[in-house]
Each structure stands twice: as C-alpha cells, then as structure tokens.
Scaffold this motif. Sequence first.
Motif, PDB file in Angstrom:
ATOM      1  N   HIS A  49      61.370 -99.916  42.424  1.00  0.00           N
ATOM      2  CA  HIS A  49      60.344-100.304  42.857  1.00  0.00           C
ATOM      3  C   HIS A  49      60.490-101.696  43.530  1.00  0.00           C
ATOM      4  CE1 HIS A  49      60.182-101.499  38.508  1.00  0.00           C
ATOM      5  NE2 HIS A  49      59.136-102.544  38.818  1.00  0.00           N
ATOM      6  N   GLN A  50      59.135-102.397  43.891  1.00  0.00           N
ATOM      7  CA  GLN A  50      59.323-103.743  44.580  1.00  0.00           C
ATOM      8  C   GLN A  50      59.288-104.946  43.588  1.00  0.00           C
ATOM      9  OE1 GLN A  50      55.261-105.293  46.008  1.00  0.00           O
ATOM     10  NE2 GLN A  50      55.143-103.172  46.091  1.00  0.00           N
ATOM     11  N   ASP A  51      59.289-105.018  42.348  1.00  0.00           N
ATOM     12  CA  ASP A  51      58.997-106.175  41.634  1.00  0.00           C
ATOM     13  C   ASP A  51      60.295-106.955  41.909  1.00  0.00           C
ATOM     14  OD1 ASP A  51      56.618-105.203  40.765  1.00  0.00           O
ATOM     15  OD2 ASP A  51      56.997-104.746  38.844  1.00  0.00           O
ATOM     16  N   ILE A  52      60.103-108.203  41.667  1.00  0.00           N
ATOM     17  CA  ILE A  52      61.198-109.142  41.865  1.00  0.00           C
ATOM     18  C   ILE A  52      62.528-109.090  41.114  1.00  0.00           C
ATOM     19  CG2 ILE A  52      60.298-111.209  40.568  1.00  0.00           C
ATOM     20  CD1 ILE A  52      61.100-113.144  42.848  1.00  0.00           C
ATOM     21  N   ASP A  53      62.093-108.547  39.835  1.00  0.00           N
ATOM     22  CA  ASP A  53      63.264-108.499  38.708  1.00  0.00           C
ATOM     23  C   ASP A  53      63.932-107.159  38.815  1.00  0.00           C
ATOM     24  OD1 ASP A  53      61.037-107.316  37.860  1.00  0.00           O
ATOM     25  OD2 ASP A  53      61.792-107.161  35.959  1.00  0.00           O
ATOM     26  N   HIS A  54      63.664-106.508  39.960  1.00  0.00           N
ATOM     27  CA  HIS A  54      64.346-105.285  40.552  1.00  0.00           C
ATOM     28  C   HIS A  54      64.918-105.368  41.807  1.00  0.00           C
ATOM     29  CE1 HIS A  54      62.896-102.542  37.106  1.00  0.00           C
ATOM     30  NE2 HIS A  54      62.019-103.566  36.981  1.00  0.00           N
ATOM     31  N   ILE A  55      64.291-105.988  42.627  1.00  0.00           N
ATOM     32  CA  ILE A  55      65.055-106.146  44.012  1.00  0.00           C
ATOM     33  C   ILE A  55      65.584-107.573  44.164  1.00  0.00           C
ATOM     34  CG2 ILE A  55      63.307-104.691  44.735  1.00  0.00           C
ATOM     35  CD1 ILE A  55      61.904-106.887  46.265  1.00  0.00           C
ATOM     36  N   GLY A  56      65.247-108.555  43.174  1.00  0.00           N
ATOM     37  CA  GLY A  56      65.843-109.898  43.667  1.00  0.00           C
ATOM     38  C   GLY A  56      67.375-110.111  43.723  1.00  0.00           C
ATOM     39  N   THR A  84      57.870-107.034  54.987  1.00  0.00           N
ATOM     40  CA  THR A  84      56.884-106.859  56.048  1.00  0.00           C
ATOM     41  C   THR A  84      55.360-107.133  55.237  1.00  0.00           C
ATOM     42  OG1 THR A  84      56.739-104.494  55.954  1.00  0.00           O
ATOM     43  CG2 THR A  84      58.266-105.808  57.578  1.00  0.00           C
ATOM     44  N   GLN A  85      55.232-107.079  54.005  1.00  0.00           N
ATOM     45  CA  GLN A  85      54.084-107.412  53.304  1.00  0.00           C
ATOM     46  C   GLN A  85      54.547-107.889  51.987  1.00  0.00           C
ATOM     47  OE1 GLN A  85      52.087-103.328  52.870  1.00  0.00           O
ATOM     48  NE2 GLN A  85      52.659-103.362  50.751  1.00  0.00           N
ATOM     49  N   PRO A  86      53.405-108.512  51.415  1.00  0.00           N
ATOM     50  CA  PRO A  86      53.679-109.420  50.291  1.00  0.00           C
ATOM     51  C   PRO A  86      53.977-108.545  49.091  1.00  0.00           C
ATOM     52  CG  PRO A  86      51.846-110.340  51.422  1.00  0.00           C
ATOM     53  CD  PRO A  86      52.204-108.948  52.059  1.00  0.00           C
ATOM     54  N   MET A  87      54.926-109.111  48.015  1.00  0.00           N
ATOM     55  CA  MET A  87      55.034-108.301  46.978  1.00  0.00           C
ATOM     56  C   MET A  87      53.513-108.294  46.130  1.00  0.00           C
ATOM     57  SD  MET A  87      58.734-109.633  45.449  1.00  0.00           S
ATOM     58  CE  MET A  87      59.863-110.063  46.633  1.00  0.00           C
ATOM     59  N   LEU A  88      53.379-107.067  45.481  1.00  0.00           N
ATOM     60  CA  LEU A  88      52.208-106.662  44.940  1.00  0.00           C
ATOM     61  C   LEU A  88      51.658-107.632  43.951  1.00  0.00           C
ATOM     62  CD1 LEU A  88      49.764-104.708  44.772  1.00  0.00           C
ATOM     63  CD2 LEU A  88      50.883-103.223  42.957  1.00  0.00           C
ATOM     64  N   LYS A  89      52.708-108.058  43.160  1.00  0.00           N
ATOM     65  CA  LYS A  89      52.248-108.906  41.972  1.00  0.00           C
ATOM     66  C   LYS A  89      52.922-110.432  42.171  1.00  0.00           C
ATOM     67  CE  LYS A  89      53.375-104.782  39.700  1.00  0.00           C
ATOM     68  NZ  LYS A  89      54.379-104.046  38.795  1.00  0.00           N
ATOM     69  N   THR A  91      52.144-113.760  44.062  1.00  0.00           N
ATOM     70  CA  THR A  91      51.345-114.460  45.262  1.00  0.00           C
ATOM     71  C   THR A  91      52.338-115.673  45.800  1.00  0.00           C
ATOM     72  OG1 THR A  91      50.928-116.253  43.528  1.00  0.00           O
ATOM     73  CG2 THR A  91      49.151-114.367  43.715  1.00  0.00           C
ATOM     74  N   PRO A  92      52.010-116.043  47.006  1.00  0.00           N
ATOM     75  CA  PRO A  92      52.940-116.956  47.515  1.00  0.00           C
ATOM     76  C   PRO A  92      53.201-118.259  46.638  1.00  0.00           C
ATOM     77  CG  PRO A  92      51.471-116.237  49.257  1.00  0.00           C
ATOM     78  CD  PRO A  92      50.990-115.724  47.972  1.00  0.00           C
ATOM     79  N   GLU A  93      52.190-118.676  46.287  1.00  0.00           N
ATOM     80  CA  GLU A  93      52.288-120.027  45.313  1.00  0.00           C
ATOM     81  C   GLU A  93      53.290-119.647  44.160  1.00  0.00           C
ATOM     82  OE1 GLU A  93      48.827-119.955  47.655  1.00  0.00           O
ATOM     83  OE2 GLU A  93      49.322-118.485  46.166  1.00  0.00           O
ATOM     84  N   ARG A  94      53.014-118.332  43.340  1.00  0.00           N
ATOM     85  CA  ARG A  94      54.090-118.222  42.426  1.00  0.00           C
ATOM     86  C   ARG A  94      55.450-118.223  43.120  1.00  0.00           C
ATOM     87  NH1 ARG A  94      53.674-112.527  38.751  1.00  0.00           N
ATOM     88  NH2 ARG A  94      55.040-113.380  37.093  1.00  0.00           N
ATOM     89  N   LEU A  95      55.648-117.407  43.876  1.00  0.00           N
ATOM     90  CA  LEU A  95      56.887-117.097  44.528  1.00  0.00           C
ATOM     91  C   LEU A  95      57.417-118.474  44.769  1.00  0.00           C
ATOM     92  CD1 LEU A  95      59.176-115.348  45.465  1.00  0.00           C
ATOM     93  CD2 LEU A  95      57.924-114.943  47.364  1.00  0.00           C
ATOM     94  N   GLY A  97      56.900-121.199  43.524  1.00  0.00           N
ATOM     95  CA  GLY A  97      57.245-121.890  42.266  1.00  0.00           C
ATOM     96  C   GLY A  97      58.528-121.327  41.738  1.00  0.00           C
ATOM     97  N   PHE A  98      58.527-120.082  41.724  1.00  0.00           N
ATOM     98  CA  PHE A  98      59.719-119.421  41.263  1.00  0.00           C
ATOM     99  C   PHE A  98      61.239-119.748  41.901  1.00  0.00           C
ATOM    100  CE2 PHE A  98      62.979-115.780  41.111  1.00  0.00           C
ATOM    101  CZ  PHE A  98      63.070-115.771  39.840  1.00  0.00           C
ATOM    102  N   LEU A  99      60.955-119.699  43.238  1.00  0.00           N
ATOM    103  CA  LEU A  99      62.312-120.149  43.935  1.00  0.00           C
ATOM    104  C   LEU A  99      62.544-121.290  43.818  1.00  0.00           C
ATOM    105  CD1 LEU A  99      61.431-118.038  47.296  1.00  0.00           C
ATOM    106  CD2 LEU A  99      62.989-117.402  45.350  1.00  0.00           C
ATOM    107  N   GLU A 100      61.839-122.382  43.309  1.00  0.00           N
ATOM    108  CA  GLU A 100      62.293-123.860  43.028  1.00  0.00           C
ATOM    109  C   GLU A 100      63.199-123.989  41.958  1.00  0.00           C
ATOM    110  OE1 GLU A 100      58.481-125.916  42.691  1.00  0.00           O
ATOM    111  OE2 GLU A 100      58.048-126.067  44.838  1.00  0.00           O
ATOM    112  N   GLN A 101      63.272-122.935  41.047  1.00  0.00           N
ATOM    113  CA  GLN A 101      63.999-123.134  39.781  1.00  0.00           C
ATOM    114  C   GLN A 101      65.257-121.987  39.883  1.00  0.00           C
ATOM    115  OE1 GLN A 101      61.678-121.568  36.440  1.00  0.00           O
ATOM    116  NE2 GLN A 101      59.782-121.505  37.709  1.00  0.00           N
ATOM    117  N   VAL A 102      65.749-121.585  41.374  1.00  0.00           N
ATOM    118  CA  VAL A 102      66.899-121.123  41.418  1.00  0.00           C
ATOM    119  C   VAL A 102      67.671-121.944  42.328  1.00  0.00           C
ATOM    120  CG1 VAL A 102      65.998-118.851  41.274  1.00  0.00           C
ATOM    121  CG2 VAL A 102      66.160-119.794  43.510  1.00  0.00           C
ATOM    122  N   PRO A 103      69.128-121.568  42.214  1.00  0.00           N
ATOM    123  CA  PRO A 103      70.064-122.523  43.273  1.00  0.00           C
ATOM    124  C   PRO A 103      69.624-122.429  44.735  1.00  0.00           C
ATOM    125  CG  PRO A 103      71.206-121.361  41.360  1.00  0.00           C
ATOM    126  CD  PRO A 103      70.006-120.912  41.278  1.00  0.00           C
ATOM    127  N   ALA A 104      70.085-123.457  45.294  1.00  0.00           N
ATOM    128  CA  ALA A 104      69.544-123.467  46.547  1.00  0.00           C
ATOM    129  C   ALA A 104      70.159-122.421  47.272  1.00  0.00           C
ATOM    130  CB  ALA A 104      70.125-124.945  47.428  1.00  0.00           C
TER     131      ALA A 104
END
Length: 226
Positions: A49-56, A84-89, A91-95, A97-104
Amino acid sequence: MTIHPVILFDQESWTLIDTGMPGSAPAILELARQAGTGELPLRSIVLTHQDIDHIGGLPGILAATGGSAPVLAHPGDEDAINGTQPMLKMTPERLAGFLEQVPADVREQFERTFLNPQRPNVDRTLADGETLPYGGGLTVIHTPGHTPGHVSLYHSPSKTLIAGDAMIAKNGELSGPNPTVTPNMEQALESLKKFAAFDIDRVICYHGGLVQGGVNESIARVARQS
C-alpha cells in the motif's frame, strides 16, 4: 520502529515486498544478501500500500539495483504511489517536517520520485485473486480499509500470509490494523474475512513480525470484531 519487509528468492532472482522508510534501502539490501540473495537480480517489487513506511525506500532500492525491476501495486493506491495525488495520511506539512529529518540526498531522491515525478512509479497494477509467479505462487488479496488499495499476499507453498498492515502482531498475538492510522476500520475488519479462504500456517505482519500456531483461529477471532 521495527518493520518487516519480506523477500522471496530462488536460484535465479528475488522479489521484495515493501521497501521501508526513506533511507531504508541499504539496510534492506544488506539483509537480503545475508538471507541468501547474493548477487541475484531483483525481479520485482510489490508494494502492499501507499504509506510512507512501505514506499519510502523505493527510490533507494531502484537506484541501487539498476532500476529495471517492475513495481506492482493495487489501482486503489496507484495515484498516491505515482505522486499524482497526496498520500492519504500524510499532509504536506507533516511530510515536509518528516523530510527535514532525513539526509539531503535521501530527501532529494524522495522528492524526485514522489513529489515531482518524471514517470509513473507503478509499472503494473494488481488484481484481487491473481497469482503472481514469485516463490512458487503468491496470491493477491485486496484488503482495503487501512488504505483503499491495501493488499495482503498468500504464499501457497509455505502457507504463509504476508499481511502488510491488514493486521498487527504484539507478543505473538494477532490483532486488527492500528486504528489510529486506519481511516476505514469497519472496512479493514471486514477485509479480514477474506483470509478464511486460505489455509494459513504463518502470518508475517509488517508491524510485529512472524506469528505461528493457530493463526486461522486467531484471524477468525479478529475478523469477528467487525
């Protein structure tokens, strides 16, 4: 967070089911090698499925393996995986914030794949009930509720259910999906009734790992909650 991606392999190639969080690729590939894949080519990637811990981890896996392995997912989650559409769970703000914590480099790879995609990430869609030619036969079971396109997979030769997030395990006990991240809990529990059609000896939950012994009865008990 401990996660449990699954690999199937033979003497010619291997298949990966789910890719972990962004940045997970090196660890997954090393564990695959330790399990016996060696220098075998990656034949395919199946996303439950589409969740970030499965597709990231998908961009890293593809980059490290030459990018030729087709990616399979259910149509219900295809657009989110394609970017082509946002991940269901997420939000752009949450995403953000998450991406700020991973290496560039991981962040840039993720953004190129999912936020500004140049091509679809899903090469082929899955159909409920089809049998994939991996590991001697892998049956697709559409189990929506956790996400619209969530699938579980039944490996017939070993009588193993790869549950994805359709169920979780804790201390060897099965339960339904995590309600805090399952938008349609009623549908998710109803989906569990599909497992009654399969003779299951073992279950691998993405969160919780391997459960053995009396699993058909345990699954029936969890499904009765619906």
